[in-house]
Design a protein around this motif. Structure first.
Motif, PDB file in Angstrom:
ATOM      1  N   LYS A 259       0.813  -1.213   0.000  1.00  0.00           N
ATOM      2  CA  LYS A 259       0.000   0.000   0.000  1.00  0.00           C
ATOM      3  C   LYS A 259       0.853   1.274   0.000  1.00  0.00           C
ATOM      4  O   LYS A 259       0.313   2.370  -0.092  1.00  0.00           O
ATOM      5  CB  LYS A 259      -0.943   0.008   1.196  1.00  0.00           C
ATOM      6  CG  LYS A 259      -1.925  -1.162   1.205  1.00  0.00           C
ATOM      7  CD  LYS A 259      -2.915  -1.004   2.321  1.00  0.00           C
ATOM      8  CE  LYS A 259      -3.827  -2.185   2.500  1.00  0.00           C
ATOM      9  NZ  LYS A 259      -4.594  -2.590   1.383  1.00  0.00           N
ATOM     10  N   GLY A 260       2.158   1.140   0.156  1.00  0.00           N
ATOM     11  CA  GLY A 260       3.026   2.313   0.203  1.00  0.00           C
ATOM     12  C   GLY A 260       2.886   3.114   1.483  1.00  0.00           C
ATOM     13  O   GLY A 260       3.251   4.284   1.547  1.00  0.00           O
ATOM     14  N   ILE A 261       2.359   2.494   2.528  1.00  0.00           N
ATOM     15  CA  ILE A 261       2.106   3.172   3.794  1.00  0.00           C
ATOM     16  C   ILE A 261       3.244   2.887   4.766  1.00  0.00           C
ATOM     17  O   ILE A 261       3.710   1.756   4.866  1.00  0.00           O
ATOM     18  CB  ILE A 261       0.764   2.699   4.395  1.00  0.00           C
ATOM     19  CG1 ILE A 261      -0.389   3.094   3.474  1.00  0.00           C
ATOM     20  CG2 ILE A 261       0.562   3.247   5.805  1.00  0.00           C
ATOM     21  CD1 ILE A 261      -1.721   2.508   3.870  1.00  0.00           C
ATOM     22  N   THR A 262       3.676   3.918   5.468  1.00  0.00           N
ATOM     23  CA  THR A 262       4.668   3.767   6.524  1.00  0.00           C
ATOM     24  C   THR A 262       3.945   3.903   7.857  1.00  0.00           C
ATOM     25  O   THR A 262       3.096   4.779   8.024  1.00  0.00           O
ATOM     26  CB  THR A 262       5.766   4.842   6.412  1.00  0.00           C
ATOM     27  OG1 THR A 262       6.389   4.720   5.131  1.00  0.00           O
ATOM     28  CG2 THR A 262       6.810   4.700   7.499  1.00  0.00           C
ATOM     29  N   VAL A 263       4.276   3.026   8.794  1.00  0.00           N
ATOM     30  CA  VAL A 263       3.683   3.073  10.133  1.00  0.00           C
ATOM     31  C   VAL A 263       4.799   3.311  11.139  1.00  0.00           C
ATOM     32  O   VAL A 263       5.809   2.598  11.130  1.00  0.00           O
ATOM     33  CB  VAL A 263       2.938   1.757  10.464  1.00  0.00           C
ATOM     34  CG1 VAL A 263       2.386   1.798  11.881  1.00  0.00           C
ATOM     35  CG2 VAL A 263       1.832   1.479   9.462  1.00  0.00           C
ATOM     36  N   LEU A 264       4.623   4.307  11.967  1.00  0.00           N
ATOM     37  CA  LEU A 264       5.564   4.600  13.042  1.00  0.00           C
ATOM     38  C   LEU A 264       4.888   4.232  14.359  1.00  0.00           C
ATOM     39  O   LEU A 264       3.728   4.589  14.581  1.00  0.00           O
ATOM     40  CB  LEU A 264       5.921   6.082  13.064  1.00  0.00           C
ATOM     41  CG  LEU A 264       6.453   6.688  11.774  1.00  0.00           C
ATOM     42  CD1 LEU A 264       6.651   8.186  11.941  1.00  0.00           C
ATOM     43  CD2 LEU A 264       7.750   6.027  11.367  1.00  0.00           C
ATOM     44  N   GLN A 265       5.597   3.520  15.226  1.00  0.00           N
ATOM     45  CA  GLN A 265       5.073   3.242  16.555  1.00  0.00           C
ATOM     46  C   GLN A 265       5.982   3.923  17.558  1.00  0.00           C
ATOM     47  O   GLN A 265       7.200   3.728  17.547  1.00  0.00           O
ATOM     48  CB  GLN A 265       5.027   1.746  16.857  1.00  0.00           C
ATOM     49  CG  GLN A 265       4.479   1.470  18.248  1.00  0.00           C
ATOM     50  CD  GLN A 265       4.549   0.009  18.661  1.00  0.00           C
ATOM     51  OE1 GLN A 265       5.175  -0.807  18.018  1.00  0.00           O
ATOM     52  NE2 GLN A 265       3.888  -0.304  19.759  1.00  0.00           N
ATOM     53  N   ARG A 266       5.364   4.723  18.400  1.00  0.00           N
ATOM     54  CA  ARG A 266       6.121   5.367  19.477  1.00  0.00           C
ATOM     55  C   ARG A 266       5.200   5.532  20.666  1.00  0.00           C
ATOM     56  O   ARG A 266       4.101   6.057  20.541  1.00  0.00           O
ATOM     57  CB  ARG A 266       6.718   6.699  19.039  1.00  0.00           C
ATOM     58  CG  ARG A 266       5.741   7.687  18.508  1.00  0.00           C
ATOM     59  CD  ARG A 266       6.477   8.889  17.901  1.00  0.00           C
ATOM     60  NE  ARG A 266       5.532   9.834  17.381  1.00  0.00           N
ATOM     61  CZ  ARG A 266       5.033  10.868  18.047  1.00  0.00           C
ATOM     62  NH1 ARG A 266       5.414  11.091  19.294  1.00  0.00           N
ATOM     63  NH2 ARG A 266       4.178  11.682  17.497  1.00  0.00           N
ATOM     64  N   GLY A 267       5.611   4.973  21.756  1.00  0.00           N
ATOM     65  CA  GLY A 267       4.792   5.041  22.961  1.00  0.00           C
ATOM     66  C   GLY A 267       3.442   4.375  22.760  1.00  0.00           C
ATOM     67  O   GLY A 267       3.355   3.240  22.317  1.00  0.00           O
TER      68      GLY A 267
ATOM     69  N   LEU B 141       1.285   6.806   7.943  1.00  0.00           N
ATOM     70  CA  LEU B 141       1.631   7.864   6.992  1.00  0.00           C
ATOM     71  C   LEU B 141       1.275   7.378   5.594  1.00  0.00           C
ATOM     72  O   LEU B 141       1.880   6.437   5.077  1.00  0.00           O
ATOM     73  CB  LEU B 141       3.111   8.213   7.112  1.00  0.00           C
ATOM     74  CG  LEU B 141       3.536   8.604   8.539  1.00  0.00           C
ATOM     75  CD1 LEU B 141       5.032   8.783   8.630  1.00  0.00           C
ATOM     76  CD2 LEU B 141       2.815   9.859   8.991  1.00  0.00           C
ATOM     77  N   ILE B 142       0.292   8.030   5.010  1.00  0.00           N
ATOM     78  CA  ILE B 142      -0.289   7.591   3.752  1.00  0.00           C
ATOM     79  C   ILE B 142       0.105   8.575   2.659  1.00  0.00           C
ATOM     80  O   ILE B 142      -0.151   9.780   2.788  1.00  0.00           O
ATOM     81  CB  ILE B 142      -1.825   7.514   3.877  1.00  0.00           C
ATOM     82  CG1 ILE B 142      -2.179   6.607   5.061  1.00  0.00           C
ATOM     83  CG2 ILE B 142      -2.460   7.038   2.584  1.00  0.00           C
ATOM     84  CD1 ILE B 142      -3.610   6.705   5.516  1.00  0.00           C
ATOM     85  N   PRO B 143       0.724   8.075   1.577  1.00  0.00           N
ATOM     86  CA  PRO B 143       1.115   8.995   0.491  1.00  0.00           C
ATOM     87  C   PRO B 143      -0.094   9.633  -0.164  1.00  0.00           C
ATOM     88  O   PRO B 143      -1.170   9.025  -0.229  1.00  0.00           O
ATOM     89  CB  PRO B 143       1.875   8.104  -0.489  1.00  0.00           C
ATOM     90  CG  PRO B 143       1.636   6.707  -0.079  1.00  0.00           C
ATOM     91  CD  PRO B 143       1.061   6.708   1.301  1.00  0.00           C
ATOM     92  N   ASP B 144       0.091  10.848  -0.631  1.00  0.00           N
ATOM     93  CA  ASP B 144      -0.973  11.557  -1.354  1.00  0.00           C
ATOM     94  C   ASP B 144      -1.183  10.855  -2.691  1.00  0.00           C
ATOM     95  O   ASP B 144      -0.279  10.831  -3.524  1.00  0.00           O
ATOM     96  CB  ASP B 144      -0.599  13.021  -1.591  1.00  0.00           C
ATOM     97  CG  ASP B 144      -0.448  13.775  -0.281  1.00  0.00           C
ATOM     98  OD1 ASP B 144      -1.241  13.513   0.646  1.00  0.00           O
ATOM     99  OD2 ASP B 144       0.453  14.617  -0.186  1.00  0.00           O
ATOM    100  N   THR B 145      -2.365  10.305  -2.909  1.00  0.00           N
ATOM    101  CA  THR B 145      -2.615   9.557  -4.146  1.00  0.00           C
ATOM    102  C   THR B 145      -2.620  10.447  -5.375  1.00  0.00           C
ATOM    103  O   THR B 145      -2.241  10.012  -6.443  1.00  0.00           O
ATOM    104  CB  THR B 145      -3.961   8.797  -4.064  1.00  0.00           C
ATOM    105  OG1 THR B 145      -4.989   9.722  -3.716  1.00  0.00           O
ATOM    106  CG2 THR B 145      -3.904   7.688  -3.045  1.00  0.00           C
ATOM    107  N   GLU B 146      -3.004  11.701  -5.214  1.00  0.00           N
ATOM    108  CA  GLU B 146      -3.026  12.565  -6.396  1.00  0.00           C
ATOM    109  C   GLU B 146      -1.637  12.920  -6.897  1.00  0.00           C
ATOM    110  O   GLU B 146      -1.462  13.329  -8.017  1.00  0.00           O
ATOM    111  CB  GLU B 146      -3.833  13.857  -6.138  1.00  0.00           C
ATOM    112  CG  GLU B 146      -3.265  14.759  -5.074  1.00  0.00           C
ATOM    113  CD  GLU B 146      -3.819  14.461  -3.680  1.00  0.00           C
ATOM    114  OE1 GLU B 146      -3.533  15.254  -2.770  1.00  0.00           O
ATOM    115  OE2 GLU B 146      -4.515  13.460  -3.486  1.00  0.00           O
TER     116      GLU B 146
END
Length: 90
Positions: A67-75, A81-86
């Motif tokens: 999906k091209g999504i980055t997930v950050l876990q903190r605390g 974080l989802i890229p702008d599709t346009e």
């Protein structure tokens, strides 16, 4: 990139609902409940945000490659974080 914050520190719980979170329309600064977990549309983040967060020792970075999504876990929060599709080139 659009940021959606998911307020849980439980990875299994996050994994169970992340698809529902992606399917839930949520505006900037809007808060919703997805299966008992608070989710917030945190708006846009700058392009260098991921690199800055990677440098922090208490942040886990995961990539959902399909999906091209980055997930950050903190605390107690996961940030999706989802890229702008346009702006994506197909």
């Amino acid at each position: 990139m659009k940021c959606i914050s998911v307020y849980t520190n439980d990875f299994a719980q996050f994994a169970d609902i992340y698809e529902k979170v992606l399917e839930t329309p949520i505006g900037d600064e809007e808060e919703k409940d997805v299966d008992g977990v608070t989710v917030n549309g945190s708006g846009e983040v700058p392009a260098d945000y991921i690199e800055r967060m990677k440098a922090k020792p208490d942040v886990v970075v995961m990539k959902l490659r399909d999906k091209g999504i980055t997930v950050l876990q903190r605390g107690d929060v996961f940030e999706m974080l989802i890229p702008d599709t346009e702006n994506m080139i197909h």
